[in-house]
Design a protein around this motif. Structure first.
Motif, PDB file in Angstrom:
ATOM      1  N   CYS A  56      58.979  -1.300  88.400  1.00 11.96           N
ATOM      2  CA  CYS A  56      58.341  -1.933  87.236  1.00 11.96           C
ATOM      3  C   CYS A  56      57.990  -0.901  86.170  1.00 11.96           C
ATOM      4  O   CYS A  56      58.150  -1.151  84.975  1.00 11.96           O
ATOM      5  CB  CYS A  56      57.085  -2.686  87.664  1.00 11.96           C
ATOM      6  SG  CYS A  56      57.401  -4.114  88.689  1.00 11.96           S
ATOM      7  N   PHE A  68      61.009   0.147  84.176  1.00 14.03           N
ATOM      8  CA  PHE A  68      61.381  -0.915  83.240  1.00 14.03           C
ATOM      9  C   PHE A  68      60.456  -0.911  82.022  1.00 14.03           C
ATOM     10  O   PHE A  68      60.917  -0.975  80.876  1.00 14.03           O
ATOM     11  CB  PHE A  68      61.344  -2.279  83.925  1.00 14.03           C
ATOM     12  CG  PHE A  68      61.676  -3.406  83.011  1.00 14.03           C
ATOM     13  CD1 PHE A  68      62.993  -3.707  82.732  1.00 14.03           C
ATOM     14  CD2 PHE A  68      60.675  -4.160  82.416  1.00 14.03           C
ATOM     15  CE1 PHE A  68      63.320  -4.750  81.877  1.00 14.03           C
ATOM     16  CE2 PHE A  68      60.982  -5.193  81.562  1.00 14.03           C
ATOM     17  CZ  PHE A  68      62.315  -5.487  81.293  1.00 14.03           C
ATOM     18  N   ALA A 112      61.471  -0.095  78.213  1.00 15.11           N
ATOM     19  CA  ALA A 112      61.294  -1.157  77.215  1.00 15.11           C
ATOM     20  C   ALA A 112      60.487  -0.654  76.022  1.00 15.11           C
ATOM     21  O   ALA A 112      60.803  -0.984  74.871  1.00 15.11           O
ATOM     22  CB  ALA A 112      60.615  -2.364  77.849  1.00 15.11           C
ATOM     23  N   ASP A 117      64.277  -3.245  74.669  1.00 15.41           N
ATOM     24  CA  ASP A 117      64.261  -4.244  75.729  1.00 15.41           C
ATOM     25  C   ASP A 117      65.634  -4.372  76.384  1.00 15.41           C
ATOM     26  O   ASP A 117      65.744  -4.478  77.606  1.00 15.41           O
ATOM     27  CB  ASP A 117      63.850  -5.611  75.176  1.00 15.41           C
ATOM     28  CG  ASP A 117      62.434  -5.616  74.640  1.00 15.41           C
ATOM     29  OD1 ASP A 117      61.676  -4.689  74.967  1.00 15.41           O
ATOM     30  OD2 ASP A 117      62.092  -6.557  73.891  1.00 15.41           O
ATOM     31  N   ASN A 118      66.674  -4.355  75.572  1.00 16.51           N
ATOM     32  CA  ASN A 118      68.032  -4.490  76.111  1.00 16.51           C
ATOM     33  C   ASN A 118      68.401  -3.297  76.987  1.00 16.51           C
ATOM     34  O   ASN A 118      69.035  -3.464  78.039  1.00 16.51           O
ATOM     35  CB  ASN A 118      69.056  -4.636  74.977  1.00 16.51           C
ATOM     36  CG  ASN A 118      68.943  -5.977  74.296  1.00 16.51           C
ATOM     37  OD1 ASN A 118      68.489  -6.945  74.900  1.00 16.51           O
ATOM     38  ND2 ASN A 118      69.347  -6.023  73.044  1.00 16.51           N
ATOM     39  N   LEU A 158      66.741  -3.693  80.335  1.00 16.07           N
ATOM     40  CA  LEU A 158      67.415  -4.685  81.163  1.00 16.07           C
ATOM     41  C   LEU A 158      68.731  -4.166  81.725  1.00 16.07           C
ATOM     42  O   LEU A 158      69.107  -4.481  82.850  1.00 16.07           O
ATOM     43  CB  LEU A 158      67.670  -5.962  80.356  1.00 16.07           C
ATOM     44  CG  LEU A 158      66.430  -6.797  80.027  1.00 16.07           C
ATOM     45  CD1 LEU A 158      66.785  -7.888  79.038  1.00 16.07           C
ATOM     46  CD2 LEU A 158      65.834  -7.380  81.289  1.00 16.07           C
ATOM     47  N   MET A 159      69.435  -3.356  80.964  1.00 16.16           N
ATOM     48  CA  MET A 159      70.738  -2.860  81.410  1.00 16.16           C
ATOM     49  C   MET A 159      70.633  -1.661  82.350  1.00 16.16           C
ATOM     50  O   MET A 159      71.484  -1.481  83.216  1.00 16.16           O
ATOM     51  CB  MET A 159      71.603  -2.465  80.204  1.00 16.16           C
ATOM     52  CG  MET A 159      72.056  -3.650  79.384  1.00 16.16           C
ATOM     53  SD  MET A 159      73.245  -3.242  78.097  1.00 16.16           S
ATOM     54  CE  MET A 159      72.466  -1.897  77.235  1.00 16.16           C
ATOM     55  N   THR A 183      67.634  -0.347  84.196  1.00 13.91           N
ATOM     56  CA  THR A 183      66.685  -0.301  85.304  1.00 13.91           C
ATOM     57  C   THR A 183      67.307  -0.770  86.613  1.00 13.91           C
ATOM     58  O   THR A 183      67.143  -0.114  87.649  1.00 13.91           O
ATOM     59  CB  THR A 183      65.438  -1.134  84.988  1.00 13.91           C
ATOM     60  OG1 THR A 183      64.861  -0.652  83.787  1.00 13.91           O
ATOM     61  CG2 THR A 183      64.426  -1.037  86.101  1.00 13.91           C
TER      62      THR A 183
END
Length: 94
Positions: free
Chosen positions: A48, A51, A55, A60-61, A64-65, A67
């Motif tokens: 977490c 991430f 972020a 943010d993208n 997501l890609m 982590t």
């Protein structure tokens, strides 16, 4: 549905390992359970945390890609570590 199935497969094996090690090393079962839970907690915090840092610092993208592959690679590394530990245990038992 997935969580109960995972628990039914995972926890009996984990408890057998704890029983075996606590008897072999003459330690309390609770110390192994505590150690296991601490390891899970550290893994969750790392996943977490990585991430959230990505972020905020990148995007943010990107978080997501990136982590999920990072955590997957770390789990793959632990697979080989556990494999080596199991080989050593098997050699000691023989």
């Amino acid at each position: 549905m997935a969580r109960p199935l995972f628990d039914m497969a995972y926890f009996p094996i984990q408890m057998q390992v704890i029983d075996y090690l606590s008897e072999k090393e003459d330690r309390s079962e609770y110390s192994y359970i505590f150690n296991h839970e601490c390891g899970l907690y550290i893994g969750r915090v790392f996943g977490c945390g990585s991430f959230i840092v990505l972020a905020f610092c990148v995007s943010d993208n990107a978080a997501l890609m990136v982590t999920l592959p990072i955590v997957t690679l770390l789990q793959a590394i632990t697979y080989w570590m556990v494999k080596n530990i199991l080989k050593k245990i098997e050699n000691e038992v023989d």
